[in-house]
Design an enzyme around this catalytic site. Sequence first.
Site, PDB file in Angstrom:
ATOM      1  N   GLY A 191      10.016  -6.414   1.302  1.00  0.00           N
ATOM      2  CA  GLY A 191      10.645  -6.282   2.622  1.00  0.00           C
ATOM      3  C   GLY A 191       9.621  -6.195   3.733  1.00  0.00           C
ATOM      4  O   GLY A 191       9.810  -6.743   4.828  1.00  0.00           O
ATOM      5  N   GLN A 235       9.156  -0.914   9.732  1.00  0.00           N
ATOM      6  CA  GLN A 235       9.095  -2.367   9.583  1.00  0.00           C
ATOM      7  C   GLN A 235       9.595  -3.052  10.850  1.00  0.00           C
ATOM      8  O   GLN A 235       9.006  -4.037  11.305  1.00  0.00           O
ATOM      9  CB  GLN A 235       9.917  -2.812   8.367  1.00  0.00           C
ATOM     10  CG  GLN A 235       9.279  -2.373   7.055  1.00  0.00           C
ATOM     11  CD  GLN A 235      10.055  -2.791   5.837  1.00  0.00           C
ATOM     12  OE1 GLN A 235      11.155  -3.344   5.939  1.00  0.00           O
ATOM     13  NE2 GLN A 235       9.502  -2.532   4.664  1.00  0.00           N
ATOM     14  N   ASP A 244      10.369   6.687   1.122  1.00  0.00           N
ATOM     15  CA  ASP A 244      10.217   5.993  -0.170  1.00  0.00           C
ATOM     16  C   ASP A 244      10.161   6.951  -1.360  1.00  0.00           C
ATOM     17  O   ASP A 244      10.104   6.513  -2.512  1.00  0.00           O
ATOM     18  CB  ASP A 244       8.948   5.132  -0.150  1.00  0.00           C
ATOM     19  CG  ASP A 244       9.090   3.939   0.786  1.00  0.00           C
ATOM     20  OD1 ASP A 244      10.239   3.519   1.051  1.00  0.00           O
ATOM     21  OD2 ASP A 244       8.062   3.440   1.256  1.00  0.00           O
ATOM     22  N   ARG A 275      10.544   1.951  -7.723  1.00  0.00           N
ATOM     23  CA  ARG A 275      10.465   3.408  -7.544  1.00  0.00           C
ATOM     24  C   ARG A 275      11.529   4.147  -8.380  1.00  0.00           C
ATOM     25  O   ARG A 275      11.334   5.287  -8.770  1.00  0.00           O
ATOM     26  CB  ARG A 275      10.566   3.777  -6.074  1.00  0.00           C
ATOM     27  CG  ARG A 275       9.438   3.158  -5.244  1.00  0.00           C
ATOM     28  CD  ARG A 275       9.202   3.861  -3.941  1.00  0.00           C
ATOM     29  NE  ARG A 275       8.450   3.022  -3.020  1.00  0.00           N
ATOM     30  CZ  ARG A 275       7.123   2.859  -3.048  1.00  0.00           C
ATOM     31  NH1 ARG A 275       6.401   3.480  -3.958  1.00  0.00           N
ATOM     32  NH2 ARG A 275       6.526   2.068  -2.176  1.00  0.00           N
TER      33      ARG A 275
HETATM   34  C1  S3P Z   1       7.370   0.293   5.305  1.00  0.00           C
HETATM   35  C2  S3P Z   1       8.379   0.910   5.989  1.00  0.00           C
HETATM   36  C3  S3P Z   1       9.553   1.530   5.335  1.00  0.00           C
HETATM   37  C4  S3P Z   1       9.311   1.735   3.841  1.00  0.00           C
HETATM   38  C5  S3P Z   1       8.693   0.540   3.195  1.00  0.00           C
HETATM   39  C6  S3P Z   1       7.353   0.206   3.828  1.00  0.00           C
HETATM   40  C7  S3P Z   1       6.242  -0.300   6.054  1.00  0.00           C
HETATM   41  O1  S3P Z   1      10.670   0.667   5.486  1.00  0.00           O
HETATM   42  O2  S3P Z   1      10.512   2.052   3.195  1.00  0.00           O
HETATM   43  O3  S3P Z   1       8.492   0.764   1.813  1.00  0.00           O
HETATM   44  O4  S3P Z   1       5.205  -0.624   5.448  1.00  0.00           O
HETATM   45  O5  S3P Z   1       6.363  -0.437   7.278  1.00  0.00           O
HETATM   46  P1  S3P Z   1      11.675   0.773   6.757  1.00  0.00           P
HETATM   47  O6  S3P Z   1      10.935   0.337   7.951  1.00  0.00           O
HETATM   48  O7  S3P Z   1      12.795  -0.167   6.411  1.00  0.00           O
HETATM   49  O8  S3P Z   1      12.118   2.203   6.791  1.00  0.00           O
END
Ligand code: S3P
Length: 444
Positions: free
Chosen positions: A98, A173, A319, A396
Amino acid sequence: MSKDVTFTVQPGGALGGHLRVPGDKSISHRAIMLGALADGVTEVSGFLEGEDSLATLQAFRDMGVQIEGPENGRVVIHGVGLHGLQAPPGPLYLGNSGTSMRLLAGLLAGQRFDSVLTGDVSLSGRPMRRVTEPLAEMGAVIGTTEAGTAPLSICGDQPLHGIDYVMPVASAQVKSCLLLAGLYARGRTCVTEPAPTRDHTERMLAGFGYTVQREGAKVCVEGGGRLTASNVEVPADISSAAFFMVGASIAEGSDITLEHVGINPTRTGVIEILRQMGADLSLSNERTVGGEPVADIRVRAASLRGIHIPEEQVPLAIDEFPVLFVAAACAAGETVLTGARELRVKESDRIQVMADGLQILGIDARPTEDGMIIQGRGGEARPLGEGRVVSHGDHRIAMAFAMAALRASGPVVIENCANVDTSFPNFVTLAQQAGLRIRSETHE
Ligand code: S3P
């Protein structure tokens, strides 16, 4: 593609020794991205050689960036400058990641060429409108499926302009996606977060000489600057260390030291929550490495108690909930989590999948819309039963249930564990070294 992995973990045991878990996933992604877009050569050490960060690395190779390694965590990136990327020969496949997809969406919205981002079944089901909608406000043109999911088709050569965006969800993100698009936008791009989220992008941009302004919950960049290559030392990932923090806390006789762990205050919710539950964690050798705070963390077994997890800790431990639910099952009394709806749209629906698995192991775990209520059985030597659980391809979840075996009455078998390689490729070996009685089998 058809590889499947099953973990079988024999019950009991304790965790001990000194361990360094692999490099931080979030920082590894960002090191590749900023290194590729910088002027000059960036050397990265401690890079996570997991499938997620390797997907980001491959995407930049596909866009013409010369990258040496990874070799023992060392990567050398020959930066092409903010305007030096080339059109990839085909769609960029980002696997399970993601972070790759959402951050790249912002960065690619500012390029002259078209691009298409694809992922595996899990990633293709995750919500992308949270990035495509604000990017469209900036002038980007991005197609999604009707459900607002990948593949993302990004049209090149669209002039972007800065926006002032108030995020409806606390997401690093989304914030990072918009800041990266902001590098290519006319004027100032600002993002306001409803609660603090990991700030690695802001720190690393500053480390590459790009001015980032922060005013309270608002963070802004001005388009049209440049990035200057800078070396990055990636600390060990606190999200990977978290499995051992919980494992050592719940297994009597454990005493483990996790070395060189990133303790950025936007990531330390797991430490705060475990301490509130009565865990025995001590930090030493605190120092700053490449703009990120790190420490060694010693964890000794302790009697945990159930708590109502403070909602402001949720984004700071986002996480770590799969393994924190295991801690709650081994704690005395009730643990209540609220305000964590985001867990339903991670690599799996982590509320449902964890509740299902804990129930199979005999725990009263009740999923709610935005969290879970767990009746801990901390008074018992073996609070968890034995059984076969499914991780739904979520790394996880698989590692959390592996740790649960430390306090189970019989073997815990975990299906669908191949994706542990996305974030923690040597998990089984390190866990065995630490004392977990885990065996991994691969089936074609
Ligand atoms: C992340 C942000 C988080 C986290 C993901 C990594 C990042 O997601 O859960 O594992 O590296 O910016 P979200 O922005 O959807 O909360």
